[in-house]
Motif scaffolding. Sequence first.
Motif, PDB file in Angstrom:
ATOM      1  N   ARG A  29      91.446 -74.445 -15.820  1.00 43.34           N
ATOM      2  CA  ARG A  29      90.263 -75.286 -16.058  1.00 43.34           C
ATOM      3  C   ARG A  29      90.639 -76.756 -15.897  1.00 43.34           C
ATOM      4  O   ARG A  29      91.523 -77.274 -16.590  1.00 43.34           O
ATOM      5  N   VAL A  30      89.975 -77.410 -14.953  1.00 45.93           N
ATOM      6  CA  VAL A  30      90.139 -78.855 -14.799  1.00 45.93           C
ATOM      7  C   VAL A  30      89.400 -79.542 -15.943  1.00 45.93           C
ATOM      8  O   VAL A  30      88.213 -79.307 -16.158  1.00 45.93           O
ATOM      9  N   ILE A  31      90.103 -80.361 -16.689  1.00 45.33           N
ATOM     10  CA  ILE A  31      89.516 -81.093 -17.819  1.00 45.33           C
ATOM     11  C   ILE A  31      89.817 -82.568 -17.616  1.00 45.33           C
ATOM     12  O   ILE A  31      90.971 -82.998 -17.713  1.00 45.33           O
ATOM     13  N   GLU A  32      88.781 -83.348 -17.305  1.00 47.27           N
ATOM     14  CA  GLU A  32      88.956 -84.781 -17.083  1.00 47.27           C
ATOM     15  C   GLU A  32      88.174 -85.551 -18.134  1.00 47.27           C
ATOM     16  O   GLU A  32      86.980 -85.341 -18.330  1.00 47.27           O
ATOM     17  N   LYS A  33      88.857 -86.468 -18.811  1.00 49.41           N
ATOM     18  CA  LYS A  33      88.244 -87.268 -19.869  1.00 49.41           C
ATOM     19  C   LYS A  33      87.991 -88.681 -19.356  1.00 49.41           C
ATOM     20  O   LYS A  33      88.858 -89.284 -18.721  1.00 49.41           O
ATOM     21  N   VAL A  34      86.817 -89.191 -19.641  1.00 48.91           N
ATOM     22  CA  VAL A  34      86.427 -90.537 -19.226  1.00 48.91           C
ATOM     23  C   VAL A  34      86.073 -91.331 -20.475  1.00 48.91           C
ATOM     24  O   VAL A  34      85.182 -90.930 -21.231  1.00 48.91           O
ATOM     25  N   THR A  35      86.772 -92.436 -20.698  1.00 51.03           N
ATOM     26  CA  THR A  35      86.506 -93.274 -21.863  1.00 51.03           C
ATOM     27  C   THR A  35      85.944 -94.601 -21.388  1.00 51.03           C
ATOM     28  O   THR A  35      86.599 -95.337 -20.643  1.00 51.03           O
ATOM     29  N   VAL A  36      84.713 -94.900 -21.809  1.00 50.27           N
ATOM     30  CA  VAL A  36      84.035 -96.126 -21.375  1.00 50.27           C
ATOM     31  C   VAL A  36      83.857 -97.065 -22.566  1.00 50.27           C
ATOM     32  O   VAL A  36      84.024 -96.675 -23.727  1.00 50.27           O
ATOM     33  N   SER A  37      83.506 -98.283 -22.238  1.00 49.47           N
ATOM     34  CA  SER A  37      83.337 -99.304 -23.267  1.00 49.47           C
ATOM     35  C   SER A  37      82.179 -98.970 -24.205  1.00 49.47           C
ATOM     36  O   SER A  37      81.221 -98.275 -23.828  1.00 49.47           O
ATOM     37  N   PHE A  38      82.261 -99.479 -25.434  1.00 48.40           N
ATOM     38  CA  PHE A  38      81.164 -99.302 -26.384  1.00 48.40           C
ATOM     39  C   PHE A  38      79.884 -99.976 -25.887  1.00 48.40           C
ATOM     40  O   PHE A  38      78.785 -99.671 -26.362  1.00 48.40           O
ATOM     41  N   LYS A  39      80.006-100.885 -24.946  1.00 49.57           N
ATOM     42  CA  LYS A  39      78.837-101.613 -24.441  1.00 49.57           C
ATOM     43  C   LYS A  39      77.985-100.772 -23.500  1.00 49.57           C
ATOM     44  O   LYS A  39      76.831-101.122 -23.227  1.00 49.57           O
ATOM     45  N   GLU A  40      78.541 -99.686 -22.978  1.00 49.16           N
ATOM     46  CA  GLU A  40      77.800 -98.847 -22.026  1.00 49.16           C
ATOM     47  C   GLU A  40      76.825 -97.928 -22.765  1.00 49.16           C
ATOM     48  O   GLU A  40      77.187 -97.281 -23.740  1.00 49.16           O
ATOM     49  N   GLU A  41      75.601 -97.866 -22.268  1.00 48.39           N
ATOM     50  CA  GLU A  41      74.538 -97.079 -22.903  1.00 48.39           C
ATOM     51  C   GLU A  41      74.797 -95.591 -22.674  1.00 48.39           C
ATOM     52  O   GLU A  41      74.941 -95.150 -21.532  1.00 48.39           O
ATOM     53  N   PRO A  42      74.883 -94.770 -23.727  1.00 47.57           N
ATOM     54  CA  PRO A  42      75.276 -93.362 -23.586  1.00 47.57           C
ATOM     55  C   PRO A  42      74.399 -92.552 -22.641  1.00 47.57           C
ATOM     56  O   PRO A  42      74.918 -91.750 -21.851  1.00 47.57           O
ATOM     57  N   ASN A  43      73.067 -92.711 -22.730  1.00 47.26           N
ATOM     58  CA  ASN A  43      72.196 -91.912 -21.863  1.00 47.26           C
ATOM     59  C   ASN A  43      72.452 -92.203 -20.393  1.00 47.26           C
ATOM     60  O   ASN A  43      72.409 -91.300 -19.543  1.00 47.26           O
ATOM     61  N   ARG A  44      72.723 -93.467 -20.073  1.00 46.45           N
ATOM     62  CA  ARG A  44      73.023 -93.828 -18.691  1.00 46.45           C
ATOM     63  C   ARG A  44      74.313 -93.161 -18.235  1.00 46.45           C
ATOM     64  O   ARG A  44      74.405 -92.657 -17.102  1.00 46.45           O
ATOM     65  N   ILE A  45      75.327 -93.136 -19.103  1.00 50.58           N
ATOM     66  CA  ILE A  45      76.607 -92.520 -18.750  1.00 50.58           C
ATOM     67  C   ILE A  45      76.445 -91.021 -18.548  1.00 50.58           C
ATOM     68  O   ILE A  45      76.983 -90.439 -17.601  1.00 50.58           O
ATOM     69  N   PHE A  46      75.661 -90.369 -19.428  1.00 48.31           N
ATOM     70  CA  PHE A  46      75.425 -88.934 -19.276  1.00 48.31           C
ATOM     71  C   PHE A  46      74.781 -88.637 -17.928  1.00 48.31           C
ATOM     72  O   PHE A  46      75.184 -87.702 -17.223  1.00 48.31           O
ATOM     73  N   GLN A  47      73.767 -89.410 -17.574  1.00 48.18           N
ATOM     74  CA  GLN A  47      73.080 -89.191 -16.307  1.00 48.18           C
ATOM     75  C   GLN A  47      74.016 -89.407 -15.124  1.00 48.18           C
ATOM     76  O   GLN A  47      74.025 -88.608 -14.172  1.00 48.18           O
ATOM     77  N   LEU A  48      74.836 -90.446 -15.199  1.00 51.62           N
ATOM     78  CA  LEU A  48      75.770 -90.729 -14.115  1.00 51.62           C
ATOM     79  C   LEU A  48      76.811 -89.626 -13.986  1.00 51.62           C
ATOM     80  O   LEU A  48      77.135 -89.173 -12.877  1.00 51.62           O
ATOM     81  N   LEU A  49      77.339 -89.154 -15.098  1.00 50.87           N
ATOM     82  CA  LEU A  49      78.349 -88.093 -15.051  1.00 50.87           C
ATOM     83  C   LEU A  49      77.769 -86.788 -14.504  1.00 50.87           C
ATOM     84  O   LEU A  49      78.464 -86.042 -13.805  1.00 50.87           O
ATOM     85  N   GLU A  50      76.509 -86.514 -14.809  1.00 52.76           N
ATOM     86  CA  GLU A  50      75.878 -85.315 -14.253  1.00 52.76           C
ATOM     87  C   GLU A  50      75.734 -85.434 -12.735  1.00 52.76           C
ATOM     88  O   GLU A  50      75.915 -84.454 -12.004  1.00 52.76           O
TER      89      GLU A  50
END
Length: 283
Positions: A173-194
């Motif tokens: 299983r490929v498991i990649e973790k992405v850690t972004v700044s607290f300034k980034e809006e979570p819903n936007r990050i979820f949409q981008l990652l999808e």
Amino acid sequence: MSEIWSQLSSILSHDIAVAIYVVTGTYVLVRVIRRSIRSFFDRTDFIEERKEKTLESMINSLVSYTATFGIIVYLLSVAGVPIAQMLAGAGVLGIVIGFGAQSLIRDLLSGVFFLYEKQLHKGDFVSINDQFIGTVEEIGLRFLKVREWSGKLLTISNGQITTIQNYNIGHMRVIEKVTVSFKEEPNRIFQLLEEICDTLNEQLTPYLKKDLKDDPLQPFQVYGMTSLNQEHRGYEYTIIGLTDDLTYWTAGKEARRIIAQRLYEEEIEMSLQHIDIPTKKES
């Protein structure tokens, strides 16, 4: 006196010549057996190729040890050493068992268990005792040979192996973790990652583990937010995907490349670790 010496020399010469013939014949026989074993496995496909190579390695090791032991016993008997009496002696036998046989038996049993329990195969990428990492090059009855990525060949006694991490058992299983700044809006990050996962599934489909219908068992997907405060640096998100064991490393490298490129294009602010060093106050 000269006649006795001549007869003795003749006997010794004869014994030495016979011994040379036996050793040479045994060596040739071993080579023929090993070549026959190779030819047999090359012509058959009743088991997986990696298992065939593993079994071939074990059989070759058994043949070599048997031939070596037989030659040693023969040479000792030719030299007039009473082998049967030595082995029958309780004192000598006890010393042999105490200092060598226990370790030898442990190594041999471990090698048999590796084969029987299918813990690893020739060509597998493994981690041994959380210390040695590389590709299994040879599985013998006493030793395991692992080739590190640097090219160094490690020879490890089977009896000393306590833990094995095998990266080539069916799937990974490929498991990649992405850690972004607290300034980034979570819903936007979820949409981008999808969206990134859609790209991964399009470009890396050949690497994904498939079912009988040739559909991915677990395509790349956003597992979720796995940390609200990853090491006090930012939000952590995780992407996972199930791949074939043989393509795991390539899939992981390509996945990281695609993820990094898309995050860069979208100008996502990643987490940065800052260390504040206090300065001396002026007195």
